[in-house]
Design a protein around this motif. Structure first.
Motif, PDB file in Angstrom:
ATOM      1  N   VAL A  93       0.995  -1.065   0.195  1.00 41.76           N
ATOM      2  CA  VAL A  93       0.150   0.101  -0.290  1.00 41.76           C
ATOM      3  C   VAL A  93       0.796   1.179   0.340  1.00 41.76           C
ATOM      4  N   ASP A  94       0.804   1.860  -1.510  1.00 46.45           N
ATOM      5  CA  ASP A  94       1.199   3.041  -0.911  1.00 46.45           C
ATOM      6  C   ASP A  94       2.233   2.963  -1.390  1.00 46.45           C
ATOM      7  N   LYS A  95       3.367   1.918  -1.977  1.00 54.01           N
ATOM      8  CA  LYS A  95       4.916   2.072  -2.584  1.00 54.01           C
ATOM      9  C   LYS A  95       4.047   1.601  -4.245  1.00 54.01           C
ATOM     10  N   GLU A  96       5.099   3.274  -4.115  1.00 51.12           N
ATOM     11  CA  GLU A  96       4.600   3.246  -5.827  1.00 51.12           C
ATOM     12  C   GLU A  96       4.553   1.902  -7.044  1.00 51.12           C
ATOM     13  N   TYR A  97       3.781   1.596  -7.759  1.00 54.11           N
ATOM     14  CA  TYR A  97       3.839   0.722  -8.807  1.00 54.11           C
ATOM     15  C   TYR A  97       2.951   1.353 -10.016  1.00 54.11           C
ATOM     16  N   ARG A  98       3.368   1.101 -11.270  1.00 57.45           N
ATOM     17  CA  ARG A  98       2.716   1.201 -12.020  1.00 57.45           C
ATOM     18  C   ARG A  98       2.242  -0.038 -12.911  1.00 57.45           C
ATOM     19  N   VAL A  99       1.291   0.741 -13.917  1.00 61.56           N
ATOM     20  CA  VAL A  99       0.235   0.111 -14.608  1.00 61.56           C
ATOM     21  C   VAL A  99       0.199   1.174 -15.726  1.00 61.56           C
ATOM     22  N   GLU A 100       0.688   0.588 -17.211  1.00 61.05           N
ATOM     23  CA  GLU A 100       0.923   1.360 -18.598  1.00 61.05           C
ATOM     24  C   GLU A 100       1.654   2.511 -18.280  1.00 61.05           C
ATOM     25  N   GLY A 101       3.003   3.093 -16.893  1.00 58.72           N
ATOM     26  CA  GLY A 101       3.384   4.273 -17.295  1.00 58.72           C
ATOM     27  C   GLY A 101       2.412   5.168 -15.577  1.00 58.72           C
ATOM     28  N   LEU A 102       1.240   4.800 -15.294  1.00 60.11           N
ATOM     29  CA  LEU A 102       0.761   5.781 -14.242  1.00 60.11           C
ATOM     30  C   LEU A 102       0.567   4.595 -12.916  1.00 60.11           C
ATOM     31  N   ASN A 103       0.952   6.021 -12.047  1.00 58.17           N
ATOM     32  CA  ASN A 103       1.186   4.996 -10.880  1.00 58.17           C
ATOM     33  C   ASN A 103      -0.259   4.740 -10.048  1.00 58.17           C
ATOM     34  N   GLU A 162      -5.891  10.749 -20.571  1.00 57.30           N
ATOM     35  CA  GLU A 162      -4.922  10.617 -21.553  1.00 57.30           C
ATOM     36  C   GLU A 162      -5.678   9.097 -22.186  1.00 57.30           C
ATOM     37  N   LYS A 163      -5.703   8.937 -21.534  1.00 47.49           N
ATOM     38  CA  LYS A 163      -5.933   6.957 -20.941  1.00 47.49           C
ATOM     39  C   LYS A 163      -6.721   5.949 -19.789  1.00 47.49           C
ATOM     40  N   LYS A 164      -7.055   5.068 -20.078  1.00 43.12           N
ATOM     41  CA  LYS A 164      -8.004   4.467 -18.904  1.00 43.12           C
ATOM     42  C   LYS A 164      -7.474   3.080 -19.069  1.00 43.12           C
ATOM     43  N   VAL A 165      -6.447   2.770 -17.490  1.00 48.46           N
ATOM     44  CA  VAL A 165      -6.354   1.349 -17.017  1.00 48.46           C
ATOM     45  C   VAL A 165      -7.391   0.375 -16.437  1.00 48.46           C
ATOM     46  N   ASN A 166      -7.209  -0.538 -16.786  1.00 47.81           N
ATOM     47  CA  ASN A 166      -8.156  -2.153 -15.959  1.00 47.81           C
ATOM     48  C   ASN A 166      -6.654  -2.762 -15.604  1.00 47.81           C
ATOM     49  N   PHE A 167      -7.319  -3.195 -14.330  1.00 52.04           N
ATOM     50  CA  PHE A 167      -6.578  -4.180 -13.131  1.00 52.04           C
ATOM     51  C   PHE A 167      -6.979  -5.071 -12.732  1.00 52.04           C
ATOM     52  N   VAL A 168      -6.793  -6.513 -11.942  1.00 52.93           N
ATOM     53  CA  VAL A 168      -7.650  -6.601 -10.575  1.00 52.93           C
ATOM     54  C   VAL A 168      -7.252  -6.510 -10.275  1.00 52.93           C
ATOM     55  N   ALA A 169      -7.015  -6.245  -8.294  1.00 52.72           N
ATOM     56  CA  ALA A 169      -6.148  -6.240  -7.360  1.00 52.72           C
ATOM     57  C   ALA A 169      -7.374  -7.545  -6.501  1.00 52.72           C
ATOM     58  N   GLY A 170      -6.369  -7.629  -5.432  1.00 54.20           N
ATOM     59  CA  GLY A 170      -7.247  -8.182  -4.316  1.00 54.20           C
ATOM     60  C   GLY A 170      -6.186  -9.026  -3.572  1.00 54.20           C
ATOM     61  N   GLU A 171      -6.391  -8.896  -1.672  1.00 58.73           N
ATOM     62  CA  GLU A 171      -5.986  -9.683  -0.758  1.00 58.73           C
ATOM     63  C   GLU A 171      -6.209 -11.033  -1.052  1.00 58.73           C
ATOM     64  N   LEU A 210      -0.678  -6.827 -21.468  1.00 60.82           N
ATOM     65  CA  LEU A 210      -0.213  -5.637 -20.701  1.00 60.82           C
ATOM     66  C   LEU A 210       1.153  -5.963 -19.754  1.00 60.82           C
ATOM     67  N   ARG A 211       1.154  -7.587 -19.669  1.00 60.72           N
ATOM     68  CA  ARG A 211       2.138  -7.995 -18.639  1.00 60.72           C
ATOM     69  C   ARG A 211       3.718  -7.245 -18.749  1.00 60.72           C
ATOM     70  N   ASP A 212       3.567  -7.125 -19.892  1.00 64.60           N
ATOM     71  CA  ASP A 212       5.026  -7.381 -20.659  1.00 64.60           C
ATOM     72  C   ASP A 212       5.326  -5.272 -21.269  1.00 64.60           C
ATOM     73  N   LYS A 213       4.485  -4.735 -20.640  1.00 64.62           N
ATOM     74  CA  LYS A 213       4.548  -2.748 -20.474  1.00 64.62           C
ATOM     75  C   LYS A 213       4.194  -2.247 -19.508  1.00 64.62           C
TER      76      LYS A 213
END
Length: 104
Positions: free
Chosen positions: A31-41, A76-85, A99-102
């Motif tokens: 939580v709160d540690k930078e993580y980027r998907v398609e360049g977006l934290n 500029e963009k819309k990014v989807n992801f799945v997250a959970g505990e 998206l995994r390789d990007k």
């Protein structure tokens, strides 16, 4: 003695095609540690919950989880992801397979 065995339905037979193959485990995150998907934290944006649960497999044990799909948007963009505990308390991120390789 003959025993008649009926066809056994497994979880994978009940799934729609590509239900799990579209989403692949990418990383454990903090939580709160930078993580980027398609360049977006992801922590710098509001997570819009789609209320859609996605069936995914844990990265090590293969246990099935149902996590929610989220979307973050910028002008500029819309990014989807799945997250959970996971059961061990770690948070996991799943990305669409393309998206995994990007991940930047």
């Amino acid at each position: 003695m003959k025993i008649k065995i009926g066809k056994i339905k497994t979880t994978s037979q009940k799934l729609k095609p590509n239900a799990m193959t579209d989403w692949k485990f990418d990383s454990f995150i903090e939580v709160d540690k930078e993580y980027r998907v398609e360049g977006l934290n992801i922590w710098n944006h509001y997570w819009h919950c789609s209320d859609r649960k996605v069936e995914v497999k844990g990265p090590f044990e293969g246990q099935v989880y149902y996590f929610k799909e989220y979307c973050i948007e910028t002008p500029e963009k819309k990014v989807n992801f799945v997250a959970g505990e996971f059961i061990n308390g770690q948070i996991g991120i799943y990305l669409k397979d393309d998206l995994r390789d990007k991940n930047l």
